[in-house]
Design a protein around this motif. Sequence first.
Motif, PDB file in Angstrom:
ATOM      1  N   ARG A 172       0.799  -1.105  -0.065  1.00 17.41           N
ATOM      2  CA  ARG A 172       0.127  -0.016   0.076  1.00 17.41           C
ATOM      3  C   ARG A 172       0.741   1.391   0.116  1.00 17.41           C
ATOM      4  NH1 ARG A 172      -5.239  -0.740   3.834  1.00 17.41           N
ATOM      5  NH2 ARG A 172      -5.795  -3.010   3.483  1.00 17.41           N
ATOM      6  N   TYR A 183      -7.188   5.570  -0.813  1.00 14.22           N
ATOM      7  CA  TYR A 183      -7.695   4.597  -1.705  1.00 14.22           C
ATOM      8  C   TYR A 183      -7.900   5.201  -3.253  1.00 14.22           C
ATOM      9  CZ  TYR A 183      -8.353   1.150   1.911  1.00 14.22           C
ATOM     10  OH  TYR A 183      -8.151   0.317   2.746  1.00 14.22           O
ATOM     11  N   LEU A 223      -7.851  -2.755  -6.231  1.00 21.40           N
ATOM     12  CA  LEU A 223      -9.295  -2.437  -5.572  1.00 21.40           C
ATOM     13  C   LEU A 223     -10.066  -3.778  -6.013  1.00 21.40           C
ATOM     14  CD1 LEU A 223     -10.121   1.081  -6.470  1.00 21.40           C
ATOM     15  CD2 LEU A 223      -9.135   0.517  -4.366  1.00 21.40           C
TER      16      LEU A 223
END
Length: 537
Positions: free
Chosen positions: A287, A492, A500
């Motif tokens: 991430r 995000y 995703l």
Amino acid sequence: MIRILKEILKRNRPILFFVLWWPAFILGQANPDFSILTDKAFQKLYQNPEECISYSQSLLMSDKNIEHKVILRNIISQAYALQGNYIQSVSISNQKEDNDKKEGLSSFIQLFDDYNLADQYQNLGLYGQSKKIITDILKDPELLKSRNTKERMVFAKLFQLQAINSGITRNYDTALLNLDKSDGCLTGTNDENRIIKWENIIFRSSFLLRQNKLEESKILLDGVIEEIEKHGNNAFVSAFAYESLSRYFFLKEDYTSAVKNLDKGFSEIEKLPYNDLKIIFYDLYSRNYLALNNDEKYYYYNNLYTDLKAKLDSNKKEGIQYVVKLLETYHKKSIEFERQNKLRQFKITVVMSLILIAAAVAYFFNESGRSKDLKKQIDFFEKLKKKKESVLAHANRPKEKIEKEIKTPDRDPSKISKEKEEEILLKLEEWELSDNYLNKNMSLAILSAQTGINTKYLSEVINNNKGKNFNGYINELRINHIAHLLKTDAAYLNYKVSYLAEYSGFSSHGAFTNVFKSITGMSPHTYIQEIIKNKKS
């Protein structure tokens, strides 16, 4: 028989950090020789789970004392869980003694064995069942008054488990209250008390992060890391603390500092087989490097995460399937018993539900729009807003009112009763809060195990009340979840659609895009661009 059953994490679920208090209760429970041996086994649990298993099994084979075997099997079970080998963790707990011998166990060992059961449930992600077991144990006020040091250590771990269970359902105030109770049971000054207190501080900081109390959380983490490093030789807990600190910097969008803290924590466990913790590090690495636009390292850590996740999910699925088979066996017996005596069957079903299924109480009822026509983004946001309001409304309903709403039974024996249908819907509401639907391997059988509801009833209730089949129900939960994250968490918006899709539990980019568009009325790319435009305006 109940003691053979024992999740956890869902991937975002918090890791349950094994029993840290063997020497404290073994004194007075066993002779000094056994205390020394188990203390050594306990130390190996922190040094290398594989060595711990080998060493503890050699003790288990030579020791004939029943209570010693209970203790040794718990150490071995915890070591397997730390490796991410959940099926072996459950299996070792399933090896029970003769009934006549089990009846002679001390009350403390029986309490300890109940804790082990709740722990196993949580490792498999069966948080509702774990919560119910702990609630039953702690509901006796006289038991909680015990001044026995060994028992109070068990209570401390039970309250810590309950805090994790509350955190999974985002009930953070209750989670923090349970951590307070856990700390209140820690009256000793030995290493075991100290480590449990450290864990409680780290869990507390994690819950504060989720409440967006970032600075309050960081103060706790800075303090506990200083304490851990001062005492040294606490690699696992140190890695846990640095992992939490990296989350603070991630939320502050300081991805470079987040990576530095991940490096510090991962260096502690890099050469140790703590797979259940390593998968969290791989996920956080991917991430952060994605946010830093470092594609090379993103793909490297994302591949490590994907490979390890597939391995752990498969092992956890086997453990859950074992539970499903056991629950189905009991369900068939209950049906047969109903034919003989309906009243007696009802009583047994209640008992079995409390002991075996123990599915959690009502929370979160949602009916999402099923329109396939194109909708404007504002319409979809409004739907999410109404869903949140509906959740809060349900959470604030008095328990008496909920019970009153499901009192009228359906007298037609050929159909599921109205009372049972409402009960199943309430259990589904709480399950939806756990985010278990993000698991790529989610199936009707797994949902049955996690909620304690028969698969036939589940399928019927979902079709009749959700307006879609099981796959449609799960996919809508996934899309609502990721759409909410895209709206509320700016990080995000930087992720690729393929990530995703993987995060949401879809098997492919294309499947994710098609389902996303059918539910929101727009593609994921369009949805993201609309959010970015709104933020700039």
